[in-house]
Design an enzyme around this catalytic site. Structure first.
Site, PDB file in Angstrom:
ATOM      1  N   VAL A  92       0.819  -1.214   0.000  1.00 33.89           N
ATOM      2  CA  VAL A  92       0.000   0.000   0.000  1.00 33.89           C
ATOM      3  C   VAL A  92       0.855   1.267   0.000  1.00 33.89           C
ATOM      4  O   VAL A  92       0.419   2.312  -0.490  1.00 33.89           O
ATOM      5  CB  VAL A  92      -0.986   0.011   1.190  1.00 33.89           C
ATOM      6  CG1 VAL A  92      -2.078  -1.024   0.990  1.00 33.89           C
ATOM      7  CG2 VAL A  92      -0.264  -0.213   2.516  1.00 33.89           C
ATOM      8  N   ASP A  93       2.072   1.172   0.532  1.00 33.01           N
ATOM      9  CA  ASP A  93       2.952   2.334   0.496  1.00 33.01           C
ATOM     10  C   ASP A  93       3.343   2.668  -0.944  1.00 33.01           C
ATOM     11  O   ASP A  93       3.470   3.842  -1.311  1.00 33.01           O
ATOM     12  CB  ASP A  93       4.192   2.101   1.359  1.00 33.01           C
ATOM     13  CG  ASP A  93       4.914   0.800   1.040  1.00 33.01           C
ATOM     14  OD1 ASP A  93       4.323  -0.099   0.408  1.00 33.01           O
ATOM     15  OD2 ASP A  93       6.085   0.668   1.439  1.00 33.01           O
TER      16      ASP A  93
END
Length: 239
Positions: free
Chosen positions: A90-91
């Site tokens: 998700v980063d």
């Protein structure tokens, strides 16, 4: 006010946005997130976490404001062409969203942290993927862990190319090896994409002075900017 919270491998950061502008960045411990949210009293919240154990935390802050949790299947301001989006960090998603917020050019996002991630998005807003390699401290730790005599050392400023001690030699190999890797990856992508924008972020992004043909943007808070962009996109989509 929007509050964007990024829970990473080594640190947790929160960004407070007003009218689309980042007005405050807070580095905090996970156990202080709930109280921080209550103190700030935002209108909307989005979480990005490398950990899967965020449900209790999300529940605790949902009493303050509506909460979104970043995942690959939610509406995003770009299209994912990655073959296994369910495995995509998700980063990395947030970093690409941040790049799309800053420029409509093809962009290479380089996040220099525990690992170094390279992510490419074209001018049409299609994310193609990238690569992952060990970060600076991981390289130093690996040389200590997999040998009998090499010491575990910390990073340093102004690392010489030629190390005159074993510690300096380790720093030189890890630091300049990573720098040359980054410069080489940038060169290869510039062969493929005209007018490529290169954006550095992550905890070690300001540590490297790169020698490249055109300027490189350094945006340490790119992930937070991307999270706010994703939050705004979802609010506009009424989800």
């Amino acid at each position: 006010m929007n509050l964007c919270i990024d829970i990473g491998n080594t640190r947790t950061k929160a960004g407070l946005f007003s009218n689309g502008e980042l007005v405050r960045v807070i580095t905090l411990k996970k156990e202080l997130i709930t109280q921080t949210v209550k103190d700030l009293n935002p209108k909307k919240i989005i979480f990005s976490s490398v950990s899967s154990e965020t449900e209790p935390l999300v529940k605790s802050v949902s009493e303050v404001a509506p909460v979104w949790t970043l995942h690959h299947a939610m509406p995003l301001p770009f299209r994912i062409a990655y073959k296994t989006p369910e495995t995509l960090g998700v980063d990395r998603i947030a970093g690409v969203a941040g790049a799309r917020h800053l420029t409509d050019k093809p962009a290479l996002v380089i996040d220099i942290g525990t690992c170094v991630t390279y992510d490419i998005v074209d001018a049409e807003g299609t994310y193609h993927g990238g690569s992952i390699s060990p970060g600076l401290r991981m390289r130093l730790r690996a040389m200590n862990h997999f040998t009998e005599r090499l010491p575990l050392i910390e990073t340093g400023d102004r690392v010489p190319l030629t190390g005159s001690t074993t510690e300096d030699a380790l720093r030189s190999g890890a630091t300049h090896g990573l720098r040359l890797e980054i410069e080489g990856i940038i060169r290869e992508y510039r062969k493929k994409f005209r007018d490529l924008a290169v954006i550095l972020c992550g905890g070690d992004s300001e540590f490297f002075e790169l020698e490249t043909e055109s300027p490189v943007m350094v945006k340490p808070e790119l992930v937070l900017i991307g999270l706010n962009s994703i939050l705004s996109h979802n609010v506009e989509a009424n989800v």
